[in-house]
Design a protein around this motif. Structure first.
Motif, short mmCIF file in Angstrom:
data_model
loop_
_atom_site.label_atom_id
_atom_site.label_comp_id
_atom_site.label_asym_id
_atom_site.label_seq_id
_atom_site.Cartn_x
_atom_site.Cartn_y
_atom_site.Cartn_z
N ASP A 100 0.82 -1.21 0.00
CA ASP A 100 0.00 0.00 0.00
C ASP A 100 0.86 1.26 0.00
N ASN A 136 1.60 3.01 -3.42
CA ASN A 136 0.58 3.53 -4.34
C ASN A 136 0.97 4.93 -4.81
N GLN A 137 0.85 5.15 -6.08
CA GLN A 137 1.22 6.45 -6.66
C GLN A 137 0.36 6.71 -7.89
N VAL A 138 -0.01 7.95 -8.09
CA VAL A 138 -0.79 8.34 -9.26
C VAL A 138 0.05 9.24 -10.15
N THR A 198 -0.47 11.40 -13.68
CA THR A 198 -1.46 11.87 -14.67
C THR A 198 -0.74 12.30 -15.94
N MET A 203 -2.18 -0.53 -11.84
CA MET A 203 -3.40 -1.03 -11.21
C MET A 203 -4.62 -0.73 -12.07
N ASP A 204 -4.72 0.50 -12.55
CA ASP A 204 -5.79 0.86 -13.48
C ASP A 204 -5.40 2.14 -14.19
N SER A 215 -9.80 10.62 -16.84
CA SER A 215 -10.53 11.40 -15.85
C SER A 215 -11.21 12.62 -16.44
N GLN A 240 -12.47 3.74 -18.28
CA GLN A 240 -11.21 3.03 -18.06
C GLN A 240 -10.59 2.62 -19.39
N ARG A 263 -5.30 9.17 -16.03
CA ARG A 263 -4.81 8.89 -14.67
C ARG A 263 -4.32 7.46 -14.57
N SER A 283 -2.93 4.73 -12.10
CA SER A 283 -2.77 4.32 -10.70
C SER A 283 -1.72 3.22 -10.67
#
Length: 220
Positions: free
Chosen positions: A52, A55-57, A59, A82-83, A87, A92, A145, A147
């Motif tokens: 956990d 986790n990083q986003v 864009t 992850m996905d 946005s 997706q 975005r 993830s």
């Protein structure tokens, strides 16, 4: 709780080896070697599970008529996706193979320009970050975005920190040091590795209680 530093972890291993602690990782040849073992252990543990803490986003902002060369800034090359979500338009995106992307893009006189529905890996930029290309070719500006799970890089400076619990790293590095130096009446290397695996298993169990979707890992 404060994050553990590179120097903290190295000194924890040094104590277990019944050696003097140091004020900098490079102080002695042994502490330098232990530093290598600590980085080896941390890299293995980082890559073993979707922690956990990683986790990083990122864009990506598309450019009209530009198919690719979009960098995932600061993601490096060891990440897991992850996905991927548009946005701007709330849907997706799906991964697409290189062969299919080439087939769609190069077998028509004019490539389609529309909402990007797919993404494909496209090499690495000069900063070591992975690049992405889309299909169809974006027809305007969209915010995409990503993830990601981005494992930490190796320790370099004494003050570098890790977001992981230090126990599995310390025990794994200690086991590596025992293999290198030989056993001296304390724990055997196999016993130390067993403790390291147990510590990591306990940590994963705690994470699974919070994030049951991350139910797979690589044994270390």
């Amino acid at each position: 709780m404060a994050l553990s530093t590179y120097l903290d972890i190295v000194n924890d291993v040094m104590v277990r080896l019944r050696e003097p602690t140091v004020t900098t990782v490079s102080q002695t040849s042994l502490s330098t070697l232990v530093g290598k073992f600590v980085n080896d252990a941390k890299r293995q543990i980082c890559d073993a599970y979707d922690w956990d803490a990683f986790n990083q986003v990122v864009t990506v902002t598309t450019v009209a008529d530009q198919v690719g060369s979009y960098s995932l800034t600061n993601a490096g090359r060891r990440f897991k996706i992850m996905d991927v979500i548009n946005s701007t338009n709330y849907y997706q995106l799906t991964p697409l193979s290189h062969a299919d992307h080439d087939n769609f893009y190069y077998t028509v006189p004019t490539p389609i320009k529309d909402l990007p529905m797919y993404y494909t890996m496209q090499g690495v930029d000069s900063n070591g970050d992975t690049q992405i290309k889309f299909w169809p070719v974006p027809d305007k500006v969209y915010s995409i975005r990503f993830s990601l799970i981005v494992p930490e890089e190796d320790f370099v400076s004494d003050s570098d920190t890790t977001k992981l619990s230090k126990e599995p790293i310390v025990l794994n590095a200690y086991a590596r040091a025992l293999v290198e130096r030989g056993e001296d009446g304390g724990l055997s290397s196999s016993e130390a590795y067993a403790l390291a695996r147990s510590a990591m298993s306990d940590l994963i169990s705690l994470e699974l209680a919070r994030s049951p979707e991350n139910d797979s890992f690589e044994a270390v």
